[in-house]
Design an enzyme around this catalytic site. Structure first.
Site, PDB file in Angstrom:
ATOM      1  N   ARG A   1       0.846  -1.193   0.000  1.00 14.02           N
ATOM      2  CA  ARG A   1       0.000   0.000   0.000  1.00 14.02           C
ATOM      3  C   ARG A   1       0.880   1.241   0.000  1.00 14.02           C
ATOM      4  O   ARG A   1       1.698   1.423   0.904  1.00 14.02           O
ATOM      5  CB  ARG A   1      -0.900  -0.016   1.227  1.00 14.02           C
ATOM      6  CG  ARG A   1      -2.074   0.935   1.081  1.00 14.02           C
ATOM      7  CD  ARG A   1      -3.164   0.589   2.036  1.00 14.02           C
ATOM      8  NE  ARG A   1      -2.769   0.931   3.394  1.00 14.02           N
ATOM      9  CZ  ARG A   1      -3.591   1.429   4.292  1.00 14.02           C
ATOM     10  NH1 ARG A   1      -4.861   1.612   3.991  1.00 14.02           N
ATOM     11  NH2 ARG A   1      -3.188   1.720   5.493  1.00 14.02           N
TER      12      ARG A   1
ATOM     13  N   THR B   1      -0.756   7.650  -1.354  1.00 18.16           N
ATOM     14  CA  THR B   1      -2.032   7.536  -2.077  1.00 18.16           C
ATOM     15  C   THR B   1      -2.968   6.511  -1.430  1.00 18.16           C
ATOM     16  O   THR B   1      -4.162   6.485  -1.731  1.00 18.16           O
ATOM     17  CB  THR B   1      -1.796   7.098  -3.531  1.00 18.16           C
ATOM     18  OG1 THR B   1      -1.252   5.769  -3.501  1.00 18.16           O
ATOM     19  CG2 THR B   1      -0.827   8.023  -4.257  1.00 18.16           C
TER      20      THR B   1
ATOM     21  N   ASP C   1      -3.148 -10.007  12.861  1.00 16.76           N
ATOM     22  CA  ASP C   1      -2.458  -9.978  11.574  1.00 16.76           C
ATOM     23  C   ASP C   1      -2.137 -11.413  11.168  1.00 16.76           C
ATOM     24  O   ASP C   1      -1.320 -12.095  11.794  1.00 16.76           O
ATOM     25  CB  ASP C   1      -1.165  -9.157  11.692  1.00 16.76           C
ATOM     26  CG  ASP C   1      -0.512  -8.967  10.332  1.00 16.76           C
ATOM     27  OD1 ASP C   1      -0.430  -7.826   9.866  1.00 16.76           O
ATOM     28  OD2 ASP C   1      -0.103  -9.986   9.716  1.00 16.76           O
TER      29      ASP C   1
ATOM     30  N   ASP D   1       1.599 -12.186  10.399  1.00 14.80           N
ATOM     31  CA  ASP D   1       2.415 -12.235  11.616  1.00 14.80           C
ATOM     32  C   ASP D   1       2.132 -13.500  12.406  1.00 14.80           C
ATOM     33  O   ASP D   1       3.041 -14.128  12.945  1.00 14.80           O
ATOM     34  CB  ASP D   1       2.136 -11.011  12.501  1.00 14.80           C
ATOM     35  CG  ASP D   1       2.851  -9.774  11.982  1.00 14.80           C
ATOM     36  OD1 ASP D   1       3.776  -9.910  11.152  1.00 14.80           O
ATOM     37  OD2 ASP D   1       2.463  -8.668  12.387  1.00 14.80           O
TER      38      ASP D   1
HETATM   39  N1  URA Z   1      -4.992  -8.321   7.406  1.00 13.87           N
HETATM   40  C1  URA Z   1      -4.789  -9.086   8.516  1.00 13.87           C
HETATM   41  O1  URA Z   1      -3.841  -9.852   8.585  1.00 13.87           O
HETATM   42  N2  URA Z   1      -5.672  -8.986   9.526  1.00 13.87           N
HETATM   43  C2  URA Z   1      -6.740  -8.168   9.500  1.00 13.87           C
HETATM   44  O2  URA Z   1      -7.507  -8.139  10.456  1.00 13.87           O
HETATM   45  C3  URA Z   1      -6.922  -7.370   8.340  1.00 13.87           C
HETATM   46  C4  URA Z   1      -6.037  -7.471   7.309  1.00 13.87           C
END
Ligand code: URA
Length: 210
Positions: free
Chosen positions: A105, A109, A201, A204
């Protein structure tokens, strides 16, 4: 409400998903559960693949037996978290071809920018399953599907583990022809784009980074 969405409500999927959501679940267990759940989701996302018949000999007789029709499927992982879903799907469809889409990302922008794109040949003749565990805003998923269509793909499905209503709507607007299969539709996004209640995430948690 979400016509393009299928929620896989199988008890095994839901049980494994709950274990994955828990914050105390270790990286190793999270990864193992993701592998297992992705095989179950793969079963659903391939449910309507077209079949044809092939003449075979059993030890007893000849028969016309069902086989998948057409060219080998293409699985496309949206990096990096897509790789966590990819492995389980590949275990179920070992002869599938595999592609990768990398997007980040742009901080100014806020639009997705491509940094990697490699897909099998003849995308126009293949059924394509794009995989990414978290359908959050839907911006990167919609951009990844744009790229796949640009490469010729016409028959695309999107497989994820969790979806937010915002992401489902975004995909339905941008790509109404792309069915979405997920294990759960969560409540909403938080103010930094994470799915609530979610699981954190996904990248992660599966790779042990932070
Ligand atoms: N990406 C992720 O890994 N977790 C989220 O909650 C949103 C996007």
């Amino acid at each position: 409400m979400h016509e393009n969405l299928t929620i896989v409500d199988h008890p095994l999927v839901q049980h494994k998903l709950t274990l994955m959501r828990e914050k105390t679940t270790s990286t190793a267990v999270f990864r193992q559960l993701l592998h297992e759940i992705s095989m179950l989701l793969a079963y659903e996302v391939t449910r309507d693949l077209p079949m044809t018949a092939k003449s075979i000999e059993t030890p007893l007789t000849q028969m016309d037996a069902p086989v998948l029709e057409g060219k080998k499927l293409a699985l496309v992982s949206i990096l990096r978290a897509g790789n966590g879903l990819l492995n389980g799907v590949l275990e179920l469809i070992p002869s599938a071809r595999v592609g990768f889409v990398g997007l980040y990302r742009d901080e100014k922008t806020l639009q997705p920018v491509q940094y990697y794109f490699k897909v099998p040949e003849e995308m126009e003749n293949r059924r394509v399953i794009a995989v990414d565990p978290m359908l959050a805003t839907g911006n990167s998923s919609a951009a990844a599907i744009d790229l796949l269509k640009g490469a010729g793909a016409r028959d695309i499905r999107f497989l994820c583990l969790l979806a937010a209503p915002e992401g489902v709507r975004r995909m339905a607007e941008a790509h109404p022809d792309v069915p979405i299969v997920t294990a759960a539709l969560d409540e909403r996004l938080n103010d930094v784009g994470y799915i609530l209640p979610g699981l954190g995430d996904a990248g992660d948690r599966m790779f042990g980074t932070k």
